[in-house]
Design a protein around this motif. Structure first.
Motif, PDB file in Angstrom:
ATOM      1  N   GLY A   1      -2.178  -5.148   0.535  1.00 57.07           N
ATOM      2  CA  GLY A   1      -1.801  -5.224  -0.952  1.00 57.07           C
ATOM      3  C   GLY A   1      -1.973  -6.857  -1.354  1.00 57.07           C
TER       4      GLY A   1
ATOM      5  N   THR B   1      -6.515   1.030   0.818  1.00 54.52           N
ATOM      6  CA  THR B   1      -5.982  -0.379   0.955  1.00 54.52           C
ATOM      7  C   THR B   1      -4.993  -0.490   2.362  1.00 54.52           C
ATOM      8  OG1 THR B   1      -6.247  -0.834  -1.225  1.00 54.52           O
ATOM      9  CG2 THR B   1      -4.556  -2.097   0.038  1.00 54.52           C
TER      10      THR B   1
ATOM     11  N   PRO C   1       0.881  -1.264  -0.135  1.00 57.58           N
ATOM     12  CA  PRO C   1       0.022   0.062   0.088  1.00 57.58           C
ATOM     13  C   PRO C   1       0.815   1.156   0.006  1.00 57.58           C
ATOM     14  CG  PRO C   1      -0.674  -1.525   1.464  1.00 57.58           C
ATOM     15  CD  PRO C   1       0.569  -2.076   1.218  1.00 57.58           C
TER      16      PRO C   1
ATOM     17  N   GLY D   1      -2.451  -1.585  -4.124  1.00 57.94           N
ATOM     18  CA  GLY D   1      -1.826  -0.559  -3.151  1.00 57.94           C
ATOM     19  C   GLY D   1      -2.008   0.604  -3.450  1.00 57.94           C
TER      20      GLY D   1
END
Ligand code: NAD
Length: 486
Positions: A333, A330, A104, A325
């Protein structure tokens, strides 16, 4: 010519960087870099082979004498400018890390800050390697100790921290006065390419750091180890590959630093604060989607707290948001490859077959990306593969223990010895257990231990040598003792 198929990387940045210039591989071949969130090809980079390896070594050897003789302050200034430049370009670095590796964006930004810190720390350490002067105890002769650069280095990095694993090696190597050939992981070469541009802009002379992107690390590495100019290898990656490189290094007795795999125990002692332990567990387990060598791999929880800890960890795990990501929401990921998801599912199945209960997760999410549900298993029984292998995924296996002696025995029952975590009612109780753990690093009542100022590294099959701290510079220095009549 190798180039980026998106605006992600500058078209000039081919991948192979030798003697201060971007070049195509001599073979003219390229390989593709994929986005783990979509499977899309995001760039084509030069595919170096053994001929390119020899040219990179030539360039590093040609630059070695001048760089070794440069003033420590000059090397320090290059590193300091590189630190500033990485932070100036933090968005570009973070976007590149997320695209090629999947983490992320907010975690990619943290990696940029953590990775940049090695440049700053070693810009400060570069000017401290002064040595010492004295005399024999008998008084007849002088005893002068000098610290000199070890020589030409081969730096090999993994995909899970595409920037930090590079700066953690390059910064101390440059501070010490060594020149280097850097070989990043083939899954994530783009961040390393960006870093080479930053180093050049910061005034790092041509040939001091050379870059080889390759889809054939075995052949390239064999060529590097066959070269008698090589003096040092620093490797971060799996224990299996580390063993291979150690064998190759033996041929010419090349200095080695090995940062290898881990199987970190996360111990929750009786009387520990469960909510705080779960907080620490969330970071120690889920940072980088569990793809960290320091990731908590085995949760060993005192029987009196096991149910509460499992319920709370499962509850918090269900709140994580799995997705690409690049989406700011998020928190988890994709995994790096589809194979990594399949391997995790096999480990989960094995644990359940041997009696574990699945508290949450356990499934693949979307066939097009490499997504796995955050997973918590409780009552994982001895003999389950998940307790012996490095999981490298957002999967948390919990096992119980009855006494502190049991916890220590279980924690040490592994070939690995990188990190360990202890959640304890008091710091002293945590320290008492830490002293009995066969690991290189311990976090007490915390899920984060990495810091540029701290010596990072393991014991047993987790490797040898340290990165970070003043110890990290020692890895790139050779001691010379000189004596003359007084
Ligand atoms: P890996 O061992 O597959 O690859 C690491 C590097 O070695 C890559 O650059 C790869 O191209 C290269 N390589 C692969 N085969 C090679 C060969 N035969 N000869 C020469 N080079 C070769 O590891 P990975 O999958 O990229 O990374 C994950 C592993 O790294 C995990 O085991 C993790 O624990 C470990 N790791 C350790 C640390 C640490 O500091 N201890 C930090 C991060 C990752």
């Amino acid at each position: 010519m190798a180039n980026a198929s998106t605006a992600l990387i500058d078209a000039e940045r081919t991948g192979v960087h030798i003697g201060g210039r971007w070049e195509d591989a001599q073979s003219g071949r390229c390989f593709a870099v994929h986005d783990p969130a979509t499977g899309d090809v995001i760039a084509e980079v030069a595919d170096a082979d053994t001929a390119d390896a020899r040219r990179a070594l030539d360039a590093a050897a040609a630059a070695a004498t001048t760089w070794a003789a440069s003033a420590a302050r000059e090397r320090s200034d290059v590193l300091r400018r590189a630190f500033d430049a990485v932070l100036d370009r933090r968005d570009e670095f973070a976007a590149t890390i997320t695209r090629e590796m999947g983490k992320p964006l907010q975690e990619a930004r943290s990696e940029v800050e953590y990775g940049a810190e090695f440049l700053r720390w070693y810009s400060e350490e570069a000017v401290r390697g002064i040595g010492r002067s004295g005399a024999w105890p008998e008084g007849r002769q002088s005893l002068d100790v000098r610290r000199r650069p070890v020589g030409l280095c081969y730096l090999v990095t993994p995909w899970n921290f595409p920037l930090a694993m590079v700066t953690r090696k390059i910064a101390p190597a440059l501070a010490a006065g060594c020149t280097a050939v850097l070989k990043p992981a083939e899954l994530t070469p783009l961040t390393a390419m960006l870093m080479l541009d930053v180093l050049a802009d910061a005034g790092c002379p041509p040939g001091v750091v050379n870059l080889l992107t390759t889809s054939d690390p075995r052949a390239v590495s064999e060529a590097v180890f066959a070269d008698s100019r090589l003096r040092k290898v620093s490797f971060t990656g799996s224990t299996a590959v580390g063993r291979t490189l150690l064998r190759q290094a033996a041929g010419q007795v090349v200095r080695t630093s090995m940062e290898l795999g881990g199987n970190a125990p996360f111990i929750v002692l009786p009387g520990a604060d469960v909510a705080a332990a779960v907080d620490a567990a969330m970071t120690a387990k889920y940072r980088n989607m569990g793809q960290a060598c320091t990731a908590a791999n085995r949760f060993l929880v005192h029987e009196s707290l096991m149910e509460e800890f499992g319920e709370q960890l499962a509850f918090r795990s269900r709140q994580l948001l799995v997705g690409p990501g690049t989406d700011p929401a998020t928190t988890i990921g994709p995994l790096i490859t589809s194979t990594a998801v399949e391997r995790s599912l096999r480990l989960i199945d094995d644990a359940v077959t041997r009696g574990a209960s699945l508290l949450t997760g356990g499934r693949r999410i979307d066939e097009t990306g490499n997504y796995l549900e955050p997973t918590v298993l409780s009552g994982v029984t001895p003999g389950s593969k998940i307790l012996a292998e490095e999981i490298f995924a957002p999967v948390a296996p919990i096992s119980g223990f009855a006494s502190v002696d049991d916890a220590v025995r279980l924690a040490n029952d592994t070939e690995y010895g990188l990190a360990g975590y202890v959640c304890a009612p008091t710091k002293e109780a945590g320290q008492a257990v830490a002293a009995r753990l066969e690991v290189g690093m311990v976090g007490i009542n915390t899920g984060v231990i990495s810091n540029a100022a701290a010596p990072f590294g393991g014991v047993k099959s987790s490797g040898m040598g340290r990165e970070g701290g003043s110890e990290g510079l020692d890895e790139y220095l050779a001691t010379q003792y000189v004596s003359s009549p007084v």
